[in-house]
Write a protein that holds these residues in place. Sequence first.
Motif, PDB file in Angstrom:
ATOM      1  N   ALA A  15      14.102  14.013  -0.878  1.00  0.00           N
ATOM      2  CA  ALA A  15      14.157  13.323  -2.177  1.00  0.00           C
ATOM      3  C   ALA A  15      14.995  12.051  -2.070  1.00  0.00           C
ATOM      4  O   ALA A  15      14.670  11.025  -2.678  1.00  0.00           O
ATOM      5  N   GLY A  16      16.056  12.086  -1.290  1.00  0.00           N
ATOM      6  CA  GLY A  16      16.879  10.897  -1.087  1.00  0.00           C
ATOM      7  C   GLY A  16      16.123   9.796  -0.366  1.00  0.00           C
ATOM      8  O   GLY A  16      16.209   8.620  -0.734  1.00  0.00           O
ATOM      9  N   VAL A  18      12.846   9.406  -0.314  1.00  0.00           N
ATOM     10  CA  VAL A  18      11.845   8.898  -1.261  1.00  0.00           C
ATOM     11  C   VAL A  18      12.503   7.967  -2.279  1.00  0.00           C
ATOM     12  O   VAL A  18      11.947   6.923  -2.625  1.00  0.00           O
ATOM     13  N   GLY A  19      13.700   8.317  -2.730  1.00  0.00           N
ATOM     14  CA  GLY A  19      14.421   7.455  -3.670  1.00  0.00           C
ATOM     15  C   GLY A  19      14.733   6.098  -3.078  1.00  0.00           C
ATOM     16  O   GLY A  19      14.597   5.065  -3.746  1.00  0.00           O
ATOM     17  N   ILE A  20      15.136   6.087  -1.804  1.00  0.00           N
ATOM     18  CA  ILE A  20      15.433   4.807  -1.139  1.00  0.00           C
ATOM     19  C   ILE A  20      14.158   3.976  -1.011  1.00  0.00           C
ATOM     20  O   ILE A  20      14.170   2.768  -1.251  1.00  0.00           O
ATOM     21  N   ARG A  22      11.604   4.025  -2.942  1.00  0.00           N
ATOM     22  CA  ARG A  22      11.216   3.539  -4.268  1.00  0.00           C
ATOM     23  C   ARG A  22      12.173   2.475  -4.807  1.00  0.00           C
ATOM     24  O   ARG A  22      11.962   1.963  -5.902  1.00  0.00           O
ATOM     25  N   GLN A  24      15.570   2.927  -5.301  1.00  0.00           N
ATOM     26  CA  GLN A  24      16.773   3.483  -5.928  1.00  0.00           C
ATOM     27  C   GLN A  24      17.763   3.831  -4.819  1.00  0.00           C
ATOM     28  O   GLN A  24      17.973   4.985  -4.469  1.00  0.00           O
ATOM     29  N   TRP A  27      20.986   6.196  -5.635  1.00  0.00           N
ATOM     30  CA  TRP A  27      20.580   7.581  -5.910  1.00  0.00           C
ATOM     31  C   TRP A  27      20.085   8.250  -4.629  1.00  0.00           C
ATOM     32  O   TRP A  27      20.378   9.418  -4.379  1.00  0.00           O
ATOM     33  N   GLY A  28      19.342   7.513  -3.811  1.00  0.00           N
ATOM     34  CA  GLY A  28      18.852   8.059  -2.549  1.00  0.00           C
ATOM     35  C   GLY A  28      19.980   8.428  -1.607  1.00  0.00           C
ATOM     36  O   GLY A  28      19.964   9.488  -0.982  1.00  0.00           O
ATOM     37  N   LEU A  31      21.720  11.612  -2.847  1.00  0.00           N
ATOM     38  CA  LEU A  31      20.940  12.818  -2.560  1.00  0.00           C
ATOM     39  C   LEU A  31      21.021  13.200  -1.085  1.00  0.00           C
ATOM     40  O   LEU A  31      21.138  14.385  -0.757  1.00  0.00           O
TER      41      LEU A  31
END
Length: 47
Positions: A15-16, A18-20, A22, A24, A27-28, A31
Amino acid sequence: MVTLLWILAVVLVIAGIVGIIRGQLLWGIVLIIVGLLVGPGGVSVFN
């Protein structure tokens, strides 16, 4: 219990990442760090 910690750690790290991707970044990173802390190989918060 160890298997659950591994699964949780893997999910958090993915999830981290994927956040990076995207955009973010903060947040990435959070996580990924939490995933590494929760994992059995890291400093587990459940010990």
